[in-house]
Design a protein around this motif. Structure first.
Motif, PDB file in Angstrom:
ATOM      1  N   ASN A  25      -1.326  11.130   3.680  1.00  0.00           N
ATOM      2  CA  ASN A  25      -0.313  11.395   2.671  1.00  0.00           C
ATOM      3  C   ASN A  25       0.929  12.045   3.267  1.00  0.00           C
ATOM      4  O   ASN A  25       2.051  11.793   2.808  1.00  0.00           O
ATOM      5  CB  ASN A  25      -0.887  12.273   1.558  1.00  0.00           C
ATOM      6  CG  ASN A  25      -1.588  11.459   0.479  1.00  0.00           C
ATOM      7  OD1 ASN A  25      -1.139  10.368   0.134  1.00  0.00           O
ATOM      8  ND2 ASN A  25      -2.678  11.973  -0.041  1.00  0.00           N
ATOM      9  N   ILE A  60      -6.178   4.524   7.663  1.00  0.00           N
ATOM     10  CA  ILE A  60      -6.584   3.641   6.563  1.00  0.00           C
ATOM     11  C   ILE A  60      -7.884   2.926   6.908  1.00  0.00           C
ATOM     12  O   ILE A  60      -8.766   2.760   6.051  1.00  0.00           O
ATOM     13  CB  ILE A  60      -5.452   2.638   6.243  1.00  0.00           C
ATOM     14  CG1 ILE A  60      -4.270   3.372   5.593  1.00  0.00           C
ATOM     15  CG2 ILE A  60      -5.942   1.511   5.353  1.00  0.00           C
ATOM     16  CD1 ILE A  60      -3.011   2.535   5.472  1.00  0.00           C
ATOM     17  N   ASP A  84      -6.951  -1.834  -1.341  1.00  0.00           N
ATOM     18  CA  ASP A  84      -6.495  -0.482  -1.684  1.00  0.00           C
ATOM     19  C   ASP A  84      -7.617   0.371  -2.251  1.00  0.00           C
ATOM     20  O   ASP A  84      -7.627   1.598  -2.071  1.00  0.00           O
ATOM     21  CB  ASP A  84      -5.355  -0.559  -2.709  1.00  0.00           C
ATOM     22  CG  ASP A  84      -4.062  -1.081  -2.111  1.00  0.00           C
ATOM     23  OD1 ASP A  84      -3.981  -1.180  -0.866  1.00  0.00           O
ATOM     24  OD2 ASP A  84      -3.133  -1.398  -2.881  1.00  0.00           O
ATOM     25  N   ILE A 139      -5.916   3.829  -2.231  1.00  0.00           N
ATOM     26  CA  ILE A 139      -4.460   3.869  -2.225  1.00  0.00           C
ATOM     27  C   ILE A 139      -3.974   3.511  -3.613  1.00  0.00           C
ATOM     28  O   ILE A 139      -4.313   2.456  -4.155  1.00  0.00           O
ATOM     29  CB  ILE A 139      -3.883   2.901  -1.175  1.00  0.00           C
ATOM     30  CG1 ILE A 139      -4.230   3.376   0.237  1.00  0.00           C
ATOM     31  CG2 ILE A 139      -2.362   2.796  -1.333  1.00  0.00           C
ATOM     32  CD1 ILE A 139      -3.862   2.390   1.325  1.00  0.00           C
ATOM     33  N   LYS A 183      -0.970   2.427  -5.526  1.00  0.00           N
ATOM     34  CA  LYS A 183       0.357   1.849  -5.301  1.00  0.00           C
ATOM     35  C   LYS A 183       1.018   1.560  -6.647  1.00  0.00           C
ATOM     36  O   LYS A 183       0.452   0.867  -7.490  1.00  0.00           O
ATOM     37  CB  LYS A 183       0.238   0.564  -4.487  1.00  0.00           C
ATOM     38  CG  LYS A 183       1.581  -0.028  -4.063  1.00  0.00           C
ATOM     39  CD  LYS A 183       1.377  -1.288  -3.232  1.00  0.00           C
ATOM     40  CE  LYS A 183       0.740  -2.389  -4.072  1.00  0.00           C
ATOM     41  NZ  LYS A 183       0.552  -3.641  -3.322  1.00  0.00           N
ATOM     42  N   TRP A 191       0.528   6.596  -3.117  1.00  0.00           N
ATOM     43  CA  TRP A 191      -0.116   7.659  -2.353  1.00  0.00           C
ATOM     44  C   TRP A 191      -1.581   7.331  -2.141  1.00  0.00           C
ATOM     45  O   TRP A 191      -2.108   6.371  -2.724  1.00  0.00           O
ATOM     46  CB  TRP A 191       0.019   8.994  -3.105  1.00  0.00           C
ATOM     47  CG  TRP A 191      -0.537   8.949  -4.507  1.00  0.00           C
ATOM     48  CD1 TRP A 191      -1.811   9.158  -4.908  1.00  0.00           C
ATOM     49  CD2 TRP A 191       0.204   8.636  -5.696  1.00  0.00           C
ATOM     50  NE1 TRP A 191      -1.937   9.009  -6.265  1.00  0.00           N
ATOM     51  CE2 TRP A 191      -0.714   8.692  -6.775  1.00  0.00           C
ATOM     52  CE3 TRP A 191       1.537   8.334  -5.958  1.00  0.00           C
ATOM     53  CZ2 TRP A 191      -0.337   8.437  -8.097  1.00  0.00           C
ATOM     54  CZ3 TRP A 191       1.905   8.087  -7.272  1.00  0.00           C
ATOM     55  CH2 TRP A 191       0.988   8.139  -8.319  1.00  0.00           C
ATOM     56  N   CYS A 192      -2.235   8.124  -1.358  1.00  0.00           N
ATOM     57  CA  CYS A 192      -3.678   8.034  -1.192  1.00  0.00           C
ATOM     58  C   CYS A 192      -4.298   9.114  -2.075  1.00  0.00           C
ATOM     59  O   CYS A 192      -3.818  10.249  -2.106  1.00  0.00           O
ATOM     60  CB  CYS A 192      -4.069   8.255   0.272  1.00  0.00           C
ATOM     61  SG  CYS A 192      -5.858   8.211   0.573  1.00  0.00           S
TER      62      CYS A 192
END
Length: 380
Positions: A36, A56, A65, A75, A77, A106-107
């Motif tokens: 992040n 990742i 994701d 993730i 998005k 963000w994660c």
């Protein structure tokens, strides 16, 4: 008047990685935090992109994701494109975005329901401590706090709970914030948020917020209460230290500004995620007239001192002095009126009988929190 601070680690949902018994949580949290931080860079260098792909991949999100079934992160998005994922999985995945402005997202950590026993024990800790003013750290939202109070009434048979409850959504992308609960005789009269204050880099200063609550007491006194939750130590140490340093400077400046305006009764409290001798906290602990209640002669933890030695000021996990990261900082006018102060540890698990725990607390899964509630009684 009793004032207290408690990191509840979320009331109904918390990061699923904490339920994992394989010991992976520290690595996952460090990688999550680092990823992040990389996402927030204005421009992504080739080295940044390579590191993103490494993280990742490690977190199990390279091909989707949402990650794999064993992933603890995903993730989120909102807009734009972060990763190029060719349909042919033999081809490499690459970072498509060249900087923060190319995408929004963000994660985040996957969540799981908190063990029912843990939630009940959290309620027991709060009810038994019975603070008039309670700062709640890592609260999901105001509606969740209200639902939690209904559960307290139902499970514990309480006639009343906190009449006034407030949470301001902060900057933490996991949705964990700082809140305040006060009794019916301690109304919240004014609120000021610092959620959008920026640091010298133009980044949000506070990880959550540094709200200012003006609380009135039955005697007519007005107290400025400022709950806080500073940046954790997960991720790169130098980066997290620098973040806590700027946050400590920010709170210092707010406190000193209020003192210059004539405020007499001020409390800063919560989880500052560092020890009293740390460099990041020095601006706050040494740059204002505020005093740490654990330095008061009335601050006691007789049972812990008798069994383990030390000052008995540790507020986290093992409770050792080196684990002192939660605070109640009082202006001189309040510090001089402290009649009793200490830590309530019964909701935290101990594997070596360091303190008394609730009978139901037979494993870490059942603990209310791995933080210990800190409290102070003040004669106003």
């Amino acid at each position: 008047m009793r004032i207290a601070a408690y990191n509840v680690e979320n009331l109904f949902d918390r990061a699923a990685v904490f339920n994992d018994d394989s010991g992976k949580h520290k690595a996952v949290l460090e990688e999550f935090s680092e990823l992040n931080e990389l996402f927030e860079k204005p421009v992504y260098s080739a080295a940044d992109k390579a590191r993103m792909i490494t993280l990742i991949t490690s977190l199990g999100m390279l091909n989707r994701d949402q990650g794999t079934k064993k992933s603890f992160t995903q993730i989120r998005k909102i807009r734009g494109k972060l990763i190029n994922r060719p349909r042919d999985r033999s081809k490499p995945r690459t970072i498509a975005a060249d900087g923060r402005n190319d995408w929004v997202g963000w994660c985040e950590l996957e969540t799981a329901a908190v063990n029912e026993t843990a939630t009940t024990l959290t309620a027991r800790v709060i009810a038994e401590t019975n603070a008039d003013i309670l700062a709640v750290i890592e609260a999901e939202s105001r509606p969740v706090l209200l639902d939690f109070q209904k559960m307290m009434k139902r499970e514990l048979g309480l006639a009343k709970v906190y009449r006034h409850v407030m949470v301001i959504d902060g900057n933490d992308q996991r949705g964990i914030d700082v809140g305040l609960g006060t009794g019916s005789d301690y109304p919240i009269q004014e609120i000021r948020s610092h959620v959008d204050d920026l640091d010298h880099r133009g980044v949000f200063l506070f990880s959550r917020d540094c709200p200012e609550y003006v609380v009135s007491t039955p005697s007519g006194a007005r107290i400025l209460v400022m709950p806080n939750h500073f940046k954790s130590k997960f991720g790169d140490q130098a980066t997290s230290d620098a973040r806590r340093l700027t946050q400590a400077e920010g709170v210092r400046d707010i406190v000193n500004a209020r003192i210059a305006e004539g405020w007499e009764h001020i409390v800063v409290l919560g989880d500052l995620n560092d020890t009293p001798d740390s460099a990041p906290l020095a601006p706050l602990l040494g740059g204002t007239p505020l005093r740490d209640v654990s330095e008061h002669s009335a601050f006691t933890d007789f049972e812990f001192n008798a069994t383990r030695g030390g000052r008995g000021i540790g507020t986290y996990k093992t409770g050792s002095d080196s684990n002192k990261i939660d605070y109640i900082l009082l202006s001189p006018s309040l510090f001089g009126l402290v009649t009793n102060a200490g830590l309530f540890r019964k909701g935290a698990h101990t594997g070596s009988d360091r303190w008394e725990t609730y009978p139901e607390l037979t494993s870490k899964e059942h603990q209310a929190s791995d933080h210990h509630m800190i409290f102070a009684d003040i004669n106003l």
